[in-house]
Scaffold this motif. Structure first.
Motif, PDB file in Angstrom:
ATOM      1  N   TRP A 158      54.931  39.638  46.098  1.00  0.00           N
ATOM      2  CA  TRP A 158      53.662  39.254  46.720  1.00  0.00           C
ATOM      3  C   TRP A 158      52.657  40.385  46.736  1.00  0.00           C
ATOM      4  N   ALA A 159      53.126  41.629  46.763  1.00  0.00           N
ATOM      5  CA  ALA A 159      52.206  42.766  46.707  1.00  0.00           C
ATOM      6  C   ALA A 159      51.427  42.769  45.407  1.00  0.00           C
ATOM      7  N   VAL A 160      52.048  42.241  44.353  1.00  0.00           N
ATOM      8  CA  VAL A 160      51.427  42.231  43.030  1.00  0.00           C
ATOM      9  C   VAL A 160      50.592  40.967  42.787  1.00  0.00           C
ATOM     10  N   ILE A 161      51.092  39.818  43.252  1.00  0.00           N
ATOM     11  CA  ILE A 161      50.488  38.549  42.797  1.00  0.00           C
ATOM     12  C   ILE A 161      49.594  37.844  43.808  1.00  0.00           C
ATOM     13  N   TYR A 162      49.487  38.321  45.051  1.00  0.00           N
ATOM     14  CA  TYR A 162      48.810  37.494  46.050  1.00  0.00           C
ATOM     15  C   TYR A 162      47.377  37.106  45.666  1.00  0.00           C
ATOM     16  N   PRO A 163      46.532  38.023  45.212  1.00  0.00           N
ATOM     17  CA  PRO A 163      45.174  37.595  44.819  1.00  0.00           C
ATOM     18  C   PRO A 163      45.182  36.563  43.689  1.00  0.00           C
ATOM     19  N   ILE A 164      46.131  36.705  42.758  1.00  0.00           N
ATOM     20  CA  ILE A 164      46.246  35.725  41.664  1.00  0.00           C
ATOM     21  C   ILE A 164      46.645  34.372  42.236  1.00  0.00           C
ATOM     22  N   ASP A 165      47.553  34.382  43.194  1.00  0.00           N
ATOM     23  CA  ASP A 165      48.012  33.140  43.820  1.00  0.00           C
ATOM     24  C   ASP A 165      46.878  32.438  44.550  1.00  0.00           C
ATOM     25  N   MET A 166      46.003  33.218  45.183  1.00  0.00           N
ATOM     26  CA  MET A 166      44.870  32.629  45.883  1.00  0.00           C
ATOM     27  C   MET A 166      43.944  31.905  44.900  1.00  0.00           C
ATOM     28  N   SER A 181      37.852  40.046  51.228  1.00  0.00           N
ATOM     29  CA  SER A 181      38.851  39.582  52.207  1.00  0.00           C
ATOM     30  C   SER A 181      39.398  38.203  51.858  1.00  0.00           C
ATOM     31  N   ALA A 182      38.632  37.416  51.107  1.00  0.00           N
ATOM     32  CA  ALA A 182      39.085  36.075  50.726  1.00  0.00           C
ATOM     33  C   ALA A 182      40.340  36.133  49.858  1.00  0.00           C
ATOM     34  N   PHE A 183      40.505  37.243  49.128  1.00  0.00           N
ATOM     35  CA  PHE A 183      41.638  37.367  48.213  1.00  0.00           C
ATOM     36  C   PHE A 183      42.952  37.664  48.931  1.00  0.00           C
ATOM     37  N   THR A 184      42.867  37.968  50.221  1.00  0.00           N
ATOM     38  CA  THR A 184      44.091  38.204  50.998  1.00  0.00           C
ATOM     39  C   THR A 184      44.209  37.239  52.169  1.00  0.00           C
ATOM     40  N   ARG A 185      43.336  36.234  52.220  1.00  0.00           N
ATOM     41  CA  ARG A 185      43.416  35.250  53.301  1.00  0.00           C
ATOM     42  C   ARG A 185      44.722  34.468  53.190  1.00  0.00           C
TER      43      ARG A 185
END
Length: 297
Positions: free
Chosen positions: A221-229, A264-268
């Motif tokens: 998740w440290a790597v992919i979270y913004p991609i997942d969003m 901040s939207a990329f880590t919501r």
């Protein structure tokens, strides 16, 4: 029973464990990722709203799709991963590398195996997660879809088979990047314990499998979270301008989210993900390892 069938069966066990443990956290994450800025003040606000307005069963809304689909996805992940590991093990043995049995794969070999597992998984996880997200984010009082099969039927009839694969390019990017890191982290932790204690893989304490799975989940998740969003936004977006399409492509989605909502939207929605991750990923690897021990005994 062939080794591939055993790996697929063990992966299915891991996938079912992952869904049952992680689904309530996942629906909170998706709601926060796809909602307008300011809709929720935080994870507890979102979870409380779901509980109050939709009831406790809402946390398992859309579960049938992932229970069937993620079971298949994780089965594919581990099936491809273990197949690739066997190829690299044979290569190591021929070169006199990787320890006595050639099973101590290098970091590069594990990343390649993980990327292959992620790409194979992405073929199935893309449409499975698309349907799940549609069900998770639709109105509870006036739902568009009656269930997963109705959602598939409607989407295919209106937008063709390609409609099921909405957001697929982002899905492939997420899966390849994430699972390369995911399996590297887990396998290196397993190798470390085997080397330090001089034990076989099936002698590792099951609780350590949970801990190593939790650590691998955090690495993923440290790597992919913004991609997942971005994937979540693409998969909840309209199919055409007439049905409320906001984003022309994944790149367009990144630009618009950055411009209108900020970084901040990329880590919501990261909070529920970080809480969910150790439980869901620990359960995944525990399920896989225990099933593997049973099947290979």
């Amino acid at each position: 029973m062939s080794n591939t069938i055993k790996d697929l069966a063990a992966g299915t066990a891991g996938g079912i464990a992952q869904v049952l443990v992680g689904q309530p956290f996942d629906i909170v994450k998706v709601r926060m990722q796809t909602s307008a800025k300011g809709t929720y003040s935080g994870m507890l606000h979102c979870a409380g709203g779901i509980l109050k307005n939709e009831g406790p069963l809402a946390f398992y809304k859309g579960t049938l799709t992932p229970l069937l689909g993620i079971g298949v996805c994780v089965s594919i992940q581990f099936g491809v991963l273990e197949y690739a590991k066997r190829i690299f093990t044979a290569r190591n043995l021929a070169r006199g590398e990787g320890g006595e049995e050639g099973k101590m794969l290098s970091g590069g070999q594990l990343v390649i195996a993980g990327v292959a597992a992620g790409l194979a998984n992405g073929v199935v996880s893309g449409p499975v997660e698309h349907i799940r997200i549609r069900l998770q984010t639709q109105s509870n009082t006036n739902p568009i879809y009656k269930g997963p099969f109705n959602a598939i039927k409607q989407i295919v009839s209106q937008h063709g088979i390609s409609g099921l694969f909405k957001g697929q390019s982002v899905t492939f990017l997420r899966e390849a990047t994430g699972y390369g890191v995911y399996f590297l982290a887990y396998e290196k932790l397993v190798q470390r314990e085997m080397t330090q204690k001089g034990i076989r893989r099936d002698q590792i304490n099951p609780m350590n499998s949970v801990l190593y799975g939790a650590a691998a989940g955090y690495a993923l998740w440290a790597v992919i979270y913004p991609i997942d969003m971005i994937k979540s936004r693409m998969q909840t977006d309209g199919f055409t301008p007439s049905t409320g399409q906001k984003y022309a492509s994944a790149r367009d989605c990144v630009r618009k989210v950055w411009r209108t909502e900020g970084i901040s939207a990329f880590t919501r929605g990261l909070g529920p993900t970080l809480i969910r991750s150790p439980f869901a990923n620990g359960a995944t690897f525990l399920g896989f390892e225990m099933a593997s021990r049973l099947l290979y005994s």
